[in-house]
Design a protein around this motif. Structure first.
Motif, PDB file in Angstrom:
ATOM      1  N   LEU A   1       0.818  -1.209   0.000  1.00 43.02           N
ATOM      2  CA  LEU A   1       0.000   0.000   0.000  1.00 43.02           C
ATOM      3  C   LEU A   1       0.851   1.257   0.000  1.00 43.02           C
ATOM      4  O   LEU A   1       0.569   2.222  -0.718  1.00 43.02           O
ATOM      5  CB  LEU A   1      -0.935  -0.001   1.219  1.00 43.02           C
ATOM      6  CG  LEU A   1      -2.171  -0.898   1.147  1.00 43.02           C
ATOM      7  CD1 LEU A   1      -2.943  -0.842   2.456  1.00 43.02           C
ATOM      8  CD2 LEU A   1      -3.070  -0.489  -0.013  1.00 43.02           C
ATOM      9  N   LEU A   2       1.900   1.260   0.795  1.00 36.25           N
ATOM     10  CA  LEU A   2       2.732   2.453   0.892  1.00 36.25           C
ATOM     11  C   LEU A   2       3.479   2.734  -0.401  1.00 36.25           C
ATOM     12  O   LEU A   2       3.705   3.888  -0.759  1.00 36.25           O
ATOM     13  CB  LEU A   2       3.720   2.300   2.049  1.00 36.25           C
ATOM     14  CG  LEU A   2       3.115   2.306   3.456  1.00 36.25           C
ATOM     15  CD1 LEU A   2       4.190   2.061   4.491  1.00 36.25           C
ATOM     16  CD2 LEU A   2       2.428   3.632   3.728  1.00 36.25           C
ATOM     17  N   ARG A   3       3.839   1.694  -1.120  1.00 39.66           N
ATOM     18  CA  ARG A   3       4.642   1.892  -2.326  1.00 39.66           C
ATOM     19  C   ARG A   3       3.813   2.045  -3.583  1.00 39.66           C
ATOM     20  O   ARG A   3       4.305   2.568  -4.591  1.00 39.66           O
ATOM     21  CB  ARG A   3       5.631   0.731  -2.474  1.00 39.66           C
ATOM     22  CG  ARG A   3       6.834   0.912  -1.545  1.00 39.66           C
ATOM     23  CD  ARG A   3       7.574  -0.376  -1.299  1.00 39.66           C
ATOM     24  NE  ARG A   3       8.778  -0.117  -0.516  1.00 39.66           N
ATOM     25  CZ  ARG A   3       8.806   0.120   0.790  1.00 39.66           C
ATOM     26  NH1 ARG A   3       7.665   0.125   1.471  1.00 39.66           N
ATOM     27  NH2 ARG A   3       9.932   0.349   1.426  1.00 39.66           N
ATOM     28  N   LEU A   4       2.565   1.595  -3.558  1.00 34.83           N
ATOM     29  CA  LEU A   4       1.720   1.705  -4.737  1.00 34.83           C
ATOM     30  C   LEU A   4       0.849   2.955  -4.727  1.00 34.83           C
ATOM     31  O   LEU A   4       0.223   3.275  -5.725  1.00 34.83           O
ATOM     32  CB  LEU A   4       0.825   0.457  -4.858  1.00 34.83           C
ATOM     33  CG  LEU A   4       1.579  -0.866  -5.081  1.00 34.83           C
ATOM     34  CD1 LEU A   4       0.605  -2.030  -5.167  1.00 34.83           C
ATOM     35  CD2 LEU A   4       2.452  -0.797  -6.332  1.00 34.83           C
ATOM     36  N   THR A   5       0.796   3.650  -3.600  1.00 36.07           N
ATOM     37  CA  THR A   5       0.046   4.906  -3.545  1.00 36.07           C
ATOM     38  C   THR A   5       0.885   6.030  -4.138  1.00 36.07           C
ATOM     39  O   THR A   5       2.118   5.967  -4.150  1.00 36.07           O
ATOM     40  CB  THR A   5      -0.330   5.256  -2.093  1.00 36.07           C
ATOM     41  OG1 THR A   5       0.835   5.197  -1.273  1.00 36.07           O
ATOM     42  CG2 THR A   5      -1.374   4.296  -1.561  1.00 36.07           C
ATOM     43  N   PRO A   6       0.215   7.080  -4.643  1.00 37.96           N
ATOM     44  CA  PRO A   6       0.965   8.181  -5.271  1.00 37.96           C
ATOM     45  C   PRO A   6       1.895   8.875  -4.276  1.00 37.96           C
ATOM     46  O   PRO A   6       1.609   8.972  -3.093  1.00 37.96           O
ATOM     47  CB  PRO A   6      -0.146   9.135  -5.734  1.00 37.96           C
ATOM     48  CG  PRO A   6      -1.375   8.291  -5.813  1.00 37.96           C
ATOM     49  CD  PRO A   6      -1.237   7.244  -4.758  1.00 37.96           C
ATOM     50  N   GLY A   7       3.000   9.382  -4.820  1.00 42.08           N
ATOM     51  CA  GLY A   7       3.959  10.098  -3.980  1.00 42.08           C
ATOM     52  C   GLY A   7       5.336   9.486  -4.072  1.00 42.08           C
ATOM     53  O   GLY A   7       5.482   8.286  -4.317  1.00 42.08           O
ATOM     54  N   ASP A   8       6.336  10.299  -3.863  1.00 43.63           N
ATOM     55  CA  ASP A   8       7.720   9.854  -3.986  1.00 43.63           C
ATOM     56  C   ASP A   8       8.524  10.397  -2.813  1.00 43.63           C
ATOM     57  O   ASP A   8       8.729  11.615  -2.699  1.00 43.63           O
ATOM     58  CB  ASP A   8       8.315  10.356  -5.301  1.00 43.63           C
ATOM     59  CG  ASP A   8       9.710   9.810  -5.552  1.00 43.63           C
ATOM     60  OD1 ASP A   8      10.213   9.049  -4.685  1.00 43.63           O
ATOM     61  OD2 ASP A   8      10.297  10.134  -6.603  1.00 43.63           O
ATOM     62  N   PRO A   9       8.986   9.523  -1.905  1.00 47.17           N
ATOM     63  CA  PRO A   9       9.782  10.020  -0.779  1.00 47.17           C
ATOM     64  C   PRO A   9      11.084  10.678  -1.215  1.00 47.17           C
ATOM     65  O   PRO A   9      11.589  11.563  -0.537  1.00 47.17           O
ATOM     66  CB  PRO A   9      10.043   8.761   0.050  1.00 47.17           C
ATOM     67  CG  PRO A   9       9.804   7.619  -0.868  1.00 47.17           C
ATOM     68  CD  PRO A   9       8.762   8.076  -1.830  1.00 47.17           C
ATOM     69  N   ALA A  10      11.625  10.249  -2.340  1.00 46.41           N
ATOM     70  CA  ALA A  10      12.851  10.870  -2.831  1.00 46.41           C
ATOM     71  C   ALA A  10      12.621  12.343  -3.155  1.00 46.41           C
ATOM     72  O   ALA A  10      13.475  13.190  -2.891  1.00 46.41           O
ATOM     73  CB  ALA A  10      13.355  10.127  -4.071  1.00 46.41           C
TER      74      ALA A  10
END
Length: 313
Positions: free
Chosen positions: A26-35
């Motif tokens: 869920l955390l990786r497939l949701t929109p957004g980029d921590p980088a």
């Protein structure tokens, strides 16, 4: 009993693994980029690519998951993407406020709600019963943050009896600690007093209609003994169940209460990590939450056998 306990503990392992997988995806497939959050708005594509490579975010999801599980099994919850502090250290620093709030809330709620619900059942239709039901409706209807701001307005701003916000560790003294916990506990416990009192009332009313209660009264046993020794004890299973559910539900209530009263606990850490998309922190908090749910359910199941000898596993 030992066999049942071993089975339940083993059964928790797949649950934790499934939760870990779901949270990871869920955390990786949701929109957004921590980088992008780390690098800022002015970052170049080359800088973003370098940060993703350093964090391992450019690897396939399966590789990331296997590596994360391997580190988790070794007690390594990772390092915060934002603060660069080990997640275990961050959680440990925030644990005391949340644990203090949760434990005090449950203690106050049980100490108030169980006697109140029992008396309401004993005096069904009387003024105690009506007050209990009114408090229950109020506790369920009014949002936690509204109650919190009301307490702040009255006790902190108008009457200046208690501090507005903040937290003091128990190591700094019992009274400074208690001063800053009274309003948060009073806010959060209202919901659980309402929940536990209603279930206690319903369960005790049902038990008071049983034949063995009438027999106890016919034998001349005092009303207090009938109420607490016979009725309340036999109504304990659903009451313990709802107390356990309340402990699990505290997690969501703690988030709001900590925000209102500026408590540096796990709830605020969760909100900050979600806003910053700090994957390691979010994963650690959700896994901790899942473990609490599983542990509470296990304790409740074991408590059934102590409260009701008819229940055996």
């Amino acid at each position: 009993m030992l066999t049942y306990l071993a089975r339940r503990i083993l059964a928790t392992l797949p649950v934790i693994l499934v939760v870990a997988l779901v949270v990871f995806l869920l955390l990786r497939l949701t929109p957004g980029d921590p980088a992008a959050i780390i690098a800022g708005d002015q970052a170049t594509p080359e800088q973003l690519a370098a940060i993703r490579a350093a964090l391992g975010l450019d690897q396939p999801l399966s590789t990331q998951f296997v590596g994360w599980i391997g580190r988790l099994l070794h007690g390594d919850l990772g390092v915060s993407l934002i603060s660069k502090v080990p997640v275990l250290q961050m959680v440990g620093q925030r644990l005391e406020p949340s644990l203090s709030l949760a434990v005090l809330t449950i203690l106050v709620a049980v100490a108030v709600a169980v006697p109140l619900g029992t008396l309401a059942a004993w005096r069904q239709g009387g003024w105690v019963d009506r007050i209990t039901m009114s408090v229950s409706v109020l506790g369920f209807s009014v949002p936690v943050f509204v109650v919190g701001y009301l307490w702040i307005l009255l006790f902190a701003i108008e009457w200046k009896l208690l501090p507005v916000q903040g937290f003091k560790s128990l190591a700094d003294g019992f009274w400074p600690f208690l001063q800053r916990m009274i309003l948060p506990v009073a806010t959060l416990s209202l919901v659980y007093i309402a929940l536990i009192a209603r279930i206690t009332r319903t369960s005790v009313i049902e038990v008071l209609g049983e034949d063995y209660v009438r027999t106890a009264r016919a034998k001349g046993i005092s009303e207090r003994a009938v109420l607490f020794r016979h009725a309340l004890r036999n109504a304990a299973v659903p009451i313990v169940t709802v107390i356990g559910i309340g402990i699990a539900l505290l997690i969501s209530g703690v988030v709001v209460t900590e925000s209102v009263f500026n408590l540096p606990g796990i709830g605020r850490l969760t909100v900050e990590a979600v806003l910053a998309r700090d994957y390691p922190v979010i994963q650690a908090v959700i896994l901790l939450t899942s473990f609490v749910y599983v542990a509470v359910n296990l304790v409740i199941d074991l408590a059934y056998t102590a409260l009701d000898p008819r229940i055996r596993y």
